[in-house]
Motif scaffolding. Structure first.
Motif, short mmCIF file in Angstrom:
data_model
loop_
_atom_site.label_atom_id
_atom_site.label_comp_id
_atom_site.label_asym_id
_atom_site.label_seq_id
_atom_site.Cartn_x
_atom_site.Cartn_y
_atom_site.Cartn_z
N ILE A 1 -28.65 10.57 -13.72
CA ILE A 1 -28.93 10.73 -12.29
C ILE A 1 -27.65 10.56 -11.47
O ILE A 1 -27.37 11.35 -10.55
CB ILE A 1 -30.00 9.72 -11.83
CG1 ILE A 1 -31.34 10.00 -12.51
CG2 ILE A 1 -30.16 9.77 -10.32
CD1 ILE A 1 -31.92 11.35 -12.22
N SER A 2 -26.85 9.53 -11.80
CA SER A 2 -25.61 9.31 -11.05
C SER A 2 -24.64 10.46 -11.25
O SER A 2 -23.95 10.88 -10.32
CB SER A 2 -24.97 7.99 -11.48
OG SER A 2 -24.61 8.02 -12.85
N SER A 3 -24.58 10.99 -12.48
CA SER A 3 -23.66 12.10 -12.76
C SER A 3 -24.10 13.36 -12.03
O SER A 3 -23.27 14.08 -11.46
CB SER A 3 -23.58 12.36 -14.27
OG SER A 3 -23.10 11.24 -14.96
N VAL A 4 -25.40 13.64 -12.05
CA VAL A 4 -25.90 14.82 -11.33
C VAL A 4 -25.64 14.67 -9.82
O VAL A 4 -25.24 15.64 -9.16
CB VAL A 4 -27.41 15.01 -11.60
CG1 VAL A 4 -27.99 16.08 -10.70
CG2 VAL A 4 -27.64 15.38 -13.06
N SER A 5 -25.83 13.46 -9.31
CA SER A 5 -25.57 13.23 -7.88
C SER A 5 -24.10 13.47 -7.57
O SER A 5 -23.76 14.07 -6.55
CB SER A 5 -25.96 11.80 -7.49
OG SER A 5 -27.34 11.58 -7.75
N ALA A 6 -23.21 12.97 -8.47
CA ALA A 6 -21.78 13.18 -8.26
C ALA A 6 -21.42 14.65 -8.33
O ALA A 6 -20.59 15.15 -7.55
CB ALA A 6 -20.98 12.38 -9.30
N MET B 1 -23.39 17.23 -7.66
CA MET B 1 -23.88 17.91 -6.47
C MET B 1 -23.04 17.56 -5.24
O MET B 1 -22.82 18.40 -4.38
CB MET B 1 -25.35 17.53 -6.22
CG MET B 1 -26.30 17.96 -7.33
SD MET B 1 -26.25 19.73 -7.67
CE MET B 1 -26.86 20.37 -6.12
N ASP B 2 -22.56 16.32 -5.20
CA ASP B 2 -21.75 15.90 -4.06
C ASP B 2 -20.39 16.59 -4.06
O ASP B 2 -19.84 16.89 -3.00
CB ASP B 2 -21.58 14.38 -4.08
CG ASP B 2 -20.88 13.87 -2.84
OD1 ASP B 2 -21.36 14.17 -1.73
OD2 ASP B 2 -19.85 13.19 -2.97
N ASN B 3 -19.84 16.81 -5.27
CA ASN B 3 -18.53 17.43 -5.39
C ASN B 3 -18.60 18.94 -5.60
O ASN B 3 -17.58 19.57 -5.89
CB ASN B 3 -17.75 16.80 -6.56
CG ASN B 3 -17.47 15.33 -6.32
OD1 ASN B 3 -17.20 14.93 -5.20
ND2 ASN B 3 -17.53 14.53 -7.37
#
Length: 374
Positions: free
Chosen positions: A221-226, A228-230
């Motif tokens: 989840i944290s990697s996907v969020s990162a 999407m953010d980048n």
């Protein structure tokens, strides 16, 4: 014996530090090995088979008395998995994958999206982790001779084909990693009808797998969020710049004609949809590398302009290329006029320039791609 000799060998084998420099100092070599792979290697070198044979050779009473100790020893076989990770050298594997990516992009002249690559790595990590979790679950059941209340026996996989066993093990691992480990369906979940030694072991193993899955899920989840953010940072920067520009034009009540020119400028200059400061990027590079990039960026112009394409001295072409800077002119704009003192030279990469004579009050000539003036 081979594993023990391997330990002695690694105490006398140099290693590469973080700067890829070979370290051969004996004291540093020993400390590096003792603080990294020594304990896993030592555990994986324990002669489980010999200890098992000794514990079970004391007659029926001795064998029954040592039954629990023998089962505990069997769990030590898991320590040999550390050898596999050592052989794989996962840190170097990532460098190999990066090299393959670079070769692919260079060969096919494409740029792979970083977000897609990150998602592919996450998916690959999920498959690898599920493979190991499934195999370890099955291996532990096999080491205990497939107890009747084990998930393998419940799923009737003891005598199944290897492909069927692996398929169900992989499925169990994926289900465990999303938090399904103790429910009745599906068939491979842990369900104990009575309390037993194996049931205790299997429950602890399942609990550990659930925690591993939860940790990986959090990382996912944290990697996907990162990601999407980048995602498309250059595109977001350009969108923010255009929004700020529109706010400025509206606040200053700029005429519509000028507004359209400004917007067209951004649309042409940043046609690829990315915003970046080329000068800021190039000034961080070594001079020779900066020259190579500028020669590549202006390759079309250098080939079209006879003055540069036919130059005998390559140094002359390089010096001109490093001095070139892009300039965009709109239709109807004046580049320079008669009687002006010229300090610049212009090379036309694309478009048509008309030379207008005030004396004749007419266009005397038109020049286009590959010509120069000034």
């Amino acid at each position: 014996v081979t594993f023990l000799l391997d330990i002695l060998k690694h105490f006398n084998t140099g290693y590469m530090d973080e700067f890829e420099i070979a370290i051969m100092d004996r004291a540093k070599v020993r400390w590096n090995y003792a603080s990294t792979w020594f304990v896993p290697d030592l555990l994986s070198s324990v002669p489980i088979e010999i200890l098992d044979l000794i514990l079970t050779s004391g007659g029926e009473d001795g064998a029954m008395g040592n039954f629990k100790a023998t089962k505990a020893l069997k769990l030590l076989r898991l320590s040999r998995i550390a050898k596999v990770f050592r052989i794989l050298k996962l840190s170097k594997l990532s460098k190999v994958l990066q090299g393959l990516q670079d070769d692919f992009e260079d060969y096919y002249q494409v740029q792979l999206d970083e977000a897609s690559i990150a998602m592919f790595r996450l998916f690959l990590s999920l498959l690898v982790l599920a493979h190991w979790v499934g195999c370890i679950n099955f291996m532990i059941a096999r080491e205990f001779d497939f107890p009747e209340d084990s998930w393998v026996a419940h799923a009737d996989l003891v005598d199944a084909a290897a492909s069927t066993q692996y398929s169900w093990c992989f499925f169990k691992a994926l289900m465990t990693m999303i938090g399904l480990g103790f429910e009745s369906p599906p068939l491979v979940n842990t369900v104990c009808t009575e309390r037993s030694d194996w049931c205790t072991i299997e429950h602890w193993i399942t609990l550990i797998c659930l925690y591993i899955g939860s940790i990986f899920y959090a990382l996912l989840i944290s990697s996907v969020s990162a990601v999407m953010d980048n995602l498309d940072i250059g595109g977001k920067a350009l969108a923010l710049k255009i929004w700020s520009l529109n706010e400025y034009l509206r606040a200053k009540k700029v005429p519509p004609k000028v507004k359209q020119k400004v917007r067209n400028f951004y649309r042409i200059k940043y046609g690829e949809g990315k915003l970046y400061d080329e000068k800021d990027v190039l000034k961080t590079l070594p001079p020779q590398l900066e020259e190579e990039i500028k020669m590549f960026n202006h390759r079309t112009l250098l080939e079209e302009v006879p003055l540069l394409a036919d130059a005998q001295n390559e140094t002359f072409t390089i010096r001109i290329a490093t001095k070139l800077s892009p300039r965009l002119q709109f239709s109807g704009e004046i580049i320079f006029e008669e009687d002006m003192i010229g300090h610049e030279m212009f090379f036309i990469e694309q478009g048509i320039v008309k030379i207008y004579s005030k004396f004749q009050n007419a266009v005397v000539k038109s020049i286009a791609d590959g010509t120069c003036h000034g």
